[in-house]
Design a protein around this motif. Structure first.
Motif, PDB file in Angstrom:
ATOM      1  N   LYS A   1      18.324  49.843  43.817  1.00  0.00           N
ATOM      2  CA  LYS A   1      19.250  48.799  44.259  1.00  0.00           C
ATOM      3  C   LYS A   1      19.574  47.903  43.074  1.00  0.00           C
ATOM      4  N   VAL A   2      20.861  47.726  42.796  1.00  0.00           N
ATOM      5  CA  VAL A   2      21.308  46.887  41.686  1.00  0.00           C
ATOM      6  C   VAL A   2      22.176  45.776  42.255  1.00  0.00           C
ATOM      7  N   ASP A   3      21.871  44.546  41.883  1.00  0.00           N
ATOM      8  CA  ASP A   3      22.590  43.391  42.416  1.00  0.00           C
ATOM      9  C   ASP A   3      23.833  43.042  41.596  1.00  0.00           C
ATOM     10  N   ILE A   4      23.755  43.217  40.268  1.00  0.00           N
ATOM     11  CA  ILE A   4      24.913  42.968  39.398  1.00  0.00           C
ATOM     12  C   ILE A   4      25.014  44.093  38.382  1.00  0.00           C
ATOM     13  N   LEU A   5      26.176  44.695  38.296  1.00  0.00           N
ATOM     14  CA  LEU A   5      26.491  45.667  37.252  1.00  0.00           C
ATOM     15  C   LEU A   5      27.464  44.990  36.299  1.00  0.00           C
ATOM     16  N   PHE A   6      27.062  44.837  35.023  1.00  0.00           N
ATOM     17  CA  PHE A   6      27.869  44.146  34.026  1.00  0.00           C
ATOM     18  C   PHE A   6      28.448  45.171  33.059  1.00  0.00           C
ATOM     19  N   LEU A   7      29.761  45.234  32.979  1.00  0.00           N
ATOM     20  CA  LEU A   7      30.446  46.182  32.109  1.00  0.00           C
ATOM     21  C   LEU A   7      30.936  45.467  30.866  1.00  0.00           C
ATOM     22  N   ASP A   8      30.407  45.875  29.710  1.00  0.00           N
ATOM     23  CA  ASP A   8      30.769  45.212  28.455  1.00  0.00           C
ATOM     24  C   ASP A   8      30.660  46.193  27.296  1.00  0.00           C
ATOM     25  N   HIS A   9      30.999  47.463  27.558  1.00  0.00           N
ATOM     26  CA  HIS A   9      30.938  48.470  26.493  1.00  0.00           C
ATOM     27  C   HIS A   9      32.371  48.884  26.144  1.00  0.00           C
ATOM     28  N   ASP A  10      32.647  50.168  26.030  1.00  0.00           N
ATOM     29  CA  ASP A  10      33.999  50.611  25.701  1.00  0.00           C
ATOM     30  C   ASP A  10      34.877  50.516  26.950  1.00  0.00           C
TER      31      ASP A  10
ATOM     32  N   THR B   1      33.997  41.609  40.917  1.00  0.00           N
ATOM     33  CA  THR B   1      34.259  42.495  42.043  1.00  0.00           C
ATOM     34  C   THR B   1      33.031  42.548  42.947  1.00  0.00           C
ATOM     35  N   ARG B   2      33.233  42.274  44.225  1.00  0.00           N
ATOM     36  CA  ARG B   2      32.133  42.343  45.188  1.00  0.00           C
ATOM     37  C   ARG B   2      32.264  43.605  46.028  1.00  0.00           C
ATOM     38  N   VAL B   3      31.157  44.295  46.199  1.00  0.00           N
ATOM     39  CA  VAL B   3      31.125  45.489  47.040  1.00  0.00           C
ATOM     40  C   VAL B   3      31.148  45.052  48.497  1.00  0.00           C
ATOM     41  N   ARG B   4      32.073  45.615  49.252  1.00  0.00           N
ATOM     42  CA  ARG B   4      32.170  45.258  50.673  1.00  0.00           C
ATOM     43  C   ARG B   4      31.072  45.926  51.482  1.00  0.00           C
TER      44      ARG B   4
ATOM     45  N   SER C   1      39.685  49.711  48.963  1.00  0.00           N
ATOM     46  CA  SER C   1      39.204  48.977  50.138  1.00  0.00           C
ATOM     47  C   SER C   1      37.700  48.731  50.089  1.00  0.00           C
ATOM     48  N   LYS C   2      37.024  49.392  49.152  1.00  0.00           N
ATOM     49  CA  LYS C   2      35.568  49.212  49.025  1.00  0.00           C
ATOM     50  C   LYS C   2      35.218  47.895  48.364  1.00  0.00           C
ATOM     51  N   TYR C   3      36.210  47.267  47.714  1.00  0.00           N
ATOM     52  CA  TYR C   3      35.914  46.109  46.876  1.00  0.00           C
ATOM     53  C   TYR C   3      36.822  44.922  47.184  1.00  0.00           C
ATOM     54  N   GLU C   4      36.291  43.752  46.885  1.00  0.00           N
ATOM     55  CA  GLU C   4      37.074  42.525  46.814  1.00  0.00           C
ATOM     56  C   GLU C   4      36.975  42.042  45.378  1.00  0.00           C
ATOM     57  N   SER C   5      38.122  41.849  44.713  1.00  0.00           N
ATOM     58  CA  SER C   5      38.091  41.628  43.269  1.00  0.00           C
ATOM     59  C   SER C   5      38.987  40.468  42.876  1.00  0.00           C
ATOM     60  N   TRP C   6      38.540  39.682  41.885  1.00  0.00           N
ATOM     61  CA  TRP C   6      39.322  38.550  41.390  1.00  0.00           C
ATOM     62  C   TRP C   6      38.969  38.275  39.931  1.00  0.00           C
ATOM     63  N   GLY C   7      39.820  37.531  39.241  1.00  0.00           N
ATOM     64  CA  GLY C   7      39.613  37.231  37.833  1.00  0.00           C
ATOM     65  C   GLY C   7      38.993  35.864  37.613  1.00  0.00           C
ATOM     66  N   MET C   8      38.252  35.728  36.519  1.00  0.00           N
ATOM     67  CA  MET C   8      37.666  34.449  36.120  1.00  0.00           C
ATOM     68  C   MET C   8      37.987  34.238  34.645  1.00  0.00           C
TER      69      MET C   8
ATOM     70  N   PHE D   1      23.703  53.082  43.927  1.00  0.00           N
ATOM     71  CA  PHE D   1      22.811  51.924  43.811  1.00  0.00           C
ATOM     72  C   PHE D   1      23.526  50.588  44.008  1.00  0.00           C
ATOM     73  N   LEU D   2      24.857  50.622  44.215  1.00  0.00           N
ATOM     74  CA  LEU D   2      25.602  49.397  44.445  1.00  0.00           C
ATOM     75  C   LEU D   2      25.708  49.144  45.948  1.00  0.00           C
ATOM     76  N   HIS D   3      24.917  48.211  46.425  1.00  0.00           N
ATOM     77  CA  HIS D   3      24.834  47.935  47.857  1.00  0.00           C
ATOM     78  C   HIS D   3      25.907  46.928  48.276  1.00  0.00           C
ATOM     79  N   PRO D   4      26.241  46.830  49.576  1.00  0.00           N
ATOM     80  CA  PRO D   4      27.187  45.803  50.029  1.00  0.00           C
ATOM     81  C   PRO D   4      26.717  44.411  49.628  1.00  0.00           C
ATOM     82  N   GLY D   5      27.608  43.654  49.021  1.00  0.00           N
ATOM     83  CA  GLY D   5      27.263  42.328  48.519  1.00  0.00           C
ATOM     84  C   GLY D   5      26.991  42.302  47.036  1.00  0.00           C
TER      85      GLY D   5
END
Length: 235
Positions: free
Chosen positions: A156-165, A232-235, A209-216, A181-185
């Protein structure tokens, strides 16, 4: 300092990472750096501002991501693209502050393709006393994710951070989806949406539809170039 604004400017993997390591260990405040993540991160920011640009998230984005961690109180973070350990150390320190009562269950898996760069990051995590939380994995991100999952280390992974290529954001997210491993929430946090950008990734998460996504909004420091992080939050 080299000119960050130049289009042909090499931003990393040209020896500056080893120079950063020497800079930290030769610094007069080294005794204060030991077991102090905030002091090390401050020195790394200082190096990036005055010596040579580093492709870390930088202080502006760091503050926003720490706030996110304090709100979400995750236990397990996986980052793709560990580089010299700035974000891994930041995340581990924030995890420990957010949930001090659960410190034995906290983990940051930092996946870095380059073994020499990863060795710098490992050194820094040990220096500031966070090697019990941060674990570095060397190799291509997709391969490392599959291996960690097969070994039962990513139930179970709570945050996946993408910062590679950036071209790998979408395919590596798809690998993560397949591994389950990406659970709802859970949150997927993708850096560098403006510079250099990952349009296929953004189109994918915002169109699913699996995600709710916004920019910061965030800044690339030094230089104060505006950038954006996709949350992006997993629904």
């Amino acid at each position: 300092m080299r000119k960050f604004e130049q289009d042909d400017y090499e931003e990393s993997h040209d020896g500056r990472e080893a120079a950063l390591l020497r800079y930290i260990y030769a610094h007069p405040s080294l005794p204060q750096v030991r077991n102090s993540p905030s002091t090390l991160l401050s020195l790394m920011d200082d190096y990036a501002a005055k010596q040579d640009f580093l492709i870390n998230i930088g202080s502006d984005k760091a503050g926003k991501l720490v706030k996110l961690i304090m709100e979400e109180k995750p236990k397990v973070i996986v980052e793709l693209g560990g580089y010299v350990g700035y974000s891994a150390i930041l995340f581990a320190y924030a995890l420990r502050q957010a949930t001090p009562e659960s410190s034995t269950n906290l983990r940051v898996w930092s996946l870095e393709a380059d073994p020499l760069i990863a060795s710098v990051a490992m050194n820094f995590a040990e220096l500031v006393g966070l090697s019990d939380i941060v674990k570095f994995v060397v190799g291509p991100a997709a391969d490392s994710l599959k291996r960690l999952s097969a070994e039962g280390k990513l139930p179970k992974v709570d945050i996946l951070f993408l910062d590679h290529d950036e071209p790998l954001y979408k395919p590596d997210l798809e690998v993560s989806e397949e591994l389950g491993f990406l659970h709802p929430g859970a949150l997927i946090v993708a850096d560098n949406m403006v510079r250099p950008g990952a349009p296929d990734y953004r189109e994918y998460v915002r169109g699913s539809s699996k995600y709710e996504s916004w920019g910061m909004k965030g800044l690339i420091v030094p230089g104060d170039f505006e950038d954006e992080i996709e949350i992006t939050r997993v629904r």
